[in-house]
Design an enzyme around this catalytic site. Sequence first.
Site, PDB file in Angstrom:
ATOM      1  CG  ASP A 281     -10.655  16.267 -69.499  1.00 19.18           C
ATOM      2  OD1 ASP A 281      -9.665  15.912 -68.816  1.00 19.18           O
ATOM      3  OD2 ASP A 281     -11.772  16.452 -68.991  1.00 19.18           O
ATOM      4  CD1 TRP A 282      -7.267  10.216 -69.206  1.00 18.79           C
ATOM      5  CD2 TRP A 282      -5.951  11.179 -67.672  1.00 18.79           C
ATOM      6  NE1 TRP A 282      -6.510   9.234 -68.646  1.00 18.79           N
ATOM      7  CE2 TRP A 282      -5.681   9.807 -67.693  1.00 18.79           C
ATOM      8  CE3 TRP A 282      -5.234  11.980 -66.773  1.00 18.79           C
ATOM      9  CZ2 TRP A 282      -4.736   9.208 -66.840  1.00 18.79           C
ATOM     10  CZ3 TRP A 282      -4.312  11.383 -65.935  1.00 18.79           C
ATOM     11  CH2 TRP A 282      -4.066  10.024 -65.982  1.00 18.79           C
TER      12      TRP A 282
END
Length: 740
Positions: A281-282
């Site tokens: 994820d980011w």
Amino acid sequence: MNYKIIACSLLLISINVKAQQSKIEQKVDSVLNLMTLQEKIGQLNQLNAGDVTGPEDKKNVNILEEIRKGKIGSLLNVKGAKITKELQQEAMKSRLKIPLFFGQDVIHGYRVIFPIPLAEAASWDLDAIKLSARVSAREASSSGIHWTFAPMVDIARDPRWGRVMEGAGEDPYLGSVIARARVLGFQGTSLGDLDAVMACAKHFAAYGAAIAGRDYNGVDMSKRQLWEVYLPPFKAALDAGAATFMNSFNTLNGIPATGNSYLQRDILKGNWGFKGFVVSDWDSIKEMVAHGYAKDLKEAAQMAITAGNDMDMESNAYEGHLAKLVKEGKVNIDHVNDAVKRILIKKFELGLFDNPYRFSDEKREKAELNSLANKAASREVAKKSIVMLKNETGILPISKATKTIALIGPLVKANQDMRGFWALSWGKDDIPLSLYEGVRNKLGNKTKLLYAKGCNINDSVTTGFRDAIETARNAEVVIMAVGETFDMTGEAKSKADIHIPGVQEQLVKAIIETGKPVIVLVMGGRPLIFNYTATNAKSILFTWWLGSQAGDAMADVLFGDYNPSGKLPITFPRSIGQIPIYYAQTHTGRPFEEGKSANYRSAYLDVSNSPQYAFGHGLSYTTFKYSDINLDKTEIALNDTIKISLKITNTGKYTGEEVVQLYIQDKVAQPVRPILELKDFQKIKLAPGETKQLVFYIEKEKLSFYNDDLKWIAQPGDFEVMLGSAADDIRLRNAFTLKD
Ligand code: NOJ
């Protein structure tokens, strides 16, 4: 075609697919042989180059230059056929000319916005849900996007968590069939088709169980619960062919998902045999430092790749440290090669090595985006997503001959809010339709529409009440719209208080007290608490955020052109203190029975155990009678199947759809089983007076569960089978025994 011919054709298809795969693998190996370590690491690097969908971290990176150097494998948030083509042209200037992947959060629509995923789940209509993903894929792929970061398949049982809006609710069975529908919708007939995008099952895993419903918080749960409740939708997405997975921000039992080899190597790539790739994820690799799990970014990079995280979204951890880690012998080069291979295979499967620009087609984009057909699809899905919570005196549907209607409330004219949280690519010229516009479109100028805002969404100002009361008094019927704005539920939008905000319920009270017939529409992305309204309003519709065509869809239901058929995919509490509240709870040793003494019972002193609205609840303008339940046997052996039949009759005046829900209870088991477990459902349509017979089957798989050693078993003993219209509205019961 007879059975043998079908079997032969399937065999030939599977041989053909295998041959193609091995051809792709050979091609990938030959590319891999040409790659330097730096170029390999470049393929694992994903950077943002558009909308900001995570904490911004100014990086001094010249994206174009990095692409030309082969240091970027994928970009996120770039959209548009023109720009994606231009960026791909830069990739063609790199030494090995490896095309880029463009990824984006196409969560509930691309240009035409569909209802938020939780709303779509309320349709319990798998074709509608698939259609939404299909249209989104067609639009996004025409804009050069190869990959959506969807579906989110996290089970969520805590409405304080803002991302509850992005999934399919609380139930693993419903979540699994919806996960499958969404993956099939996004990926179409075959990856590589021009109208397909790669799906990404996220967030692996257990992100929805954040402690106290606070986004990004840790998760602590038994492995049994993980396997039984949180993993099934991921497995369903994988079985449907999801090309990619995204891991998650949370720790799971103390280990960040991004660095979690039990999840990624043992379960996903090992046990389940997943052949696609995993993206972080980011910043989630970097966040392993903030978690206190890795001492610095370098160690985080080492942990992530070793644990099976293939692509790094935004952390720059791989780009910055992987080469050194390999040289120092801290990272096994096989792990790097495996990650690169997984990504290149998908680039080949999408046909990007043959033609890197094949998706970026401005002509197709122009024809596809915001087309009339896509808007019509959005309206179809939107009306199916609406849930009628209450219609006591049958005020609904409203007659189209009504002379004067008052529309009151701060969301009556809201249009941008109708798009919901994850609508990144809606066009500024395609503003969604408000409730007011929908009612006006439906009734034309024959009906006089009065309007009063009454109050704001979230302050304590009541000065608008007087005008609103006056407006209500001048109308035959009042439609109210209250709830949340689009940015009150979504990522990083956790709330400790999920009551309808501000003075909106006071406004509802003031209007109900005028004595006029009042219909309340509640809009929002999560289960909200609105006890005054629930008790005192006669008619309530929960209309979520329905997307581009929200206004028309709401008007379709309000005026009877569509008979509401939605059912809640998540329990609505009556008090925040009841959270987490979900239907599939287990018995306690001291169960409480409504109406009996609560002394030394499992109950609250100050509120009932029951929810305000149960899982599966949702009404129709018509009524349905359940009858004639029949089990073809009452005893089965482990390998038998029970056939259950029943009849459903439409006993009301309108044609309508019913979601017939099948639950079971394993009466005595070790470990104990939930009081109710959804195992199947069918959505059927019946004309007034019509009766249909439905058939369900129960076999070993539906009776099985994980025991304490994580073995998937069915235990002999007595079972109850229940058929009903909601988890708290069981209409038929019967019992059977599973023999040794
Ligand atoms: C963070 C979110 O958790 C994830 O779901 C999303 O895909 C990425 N940001 C990219 O926007």
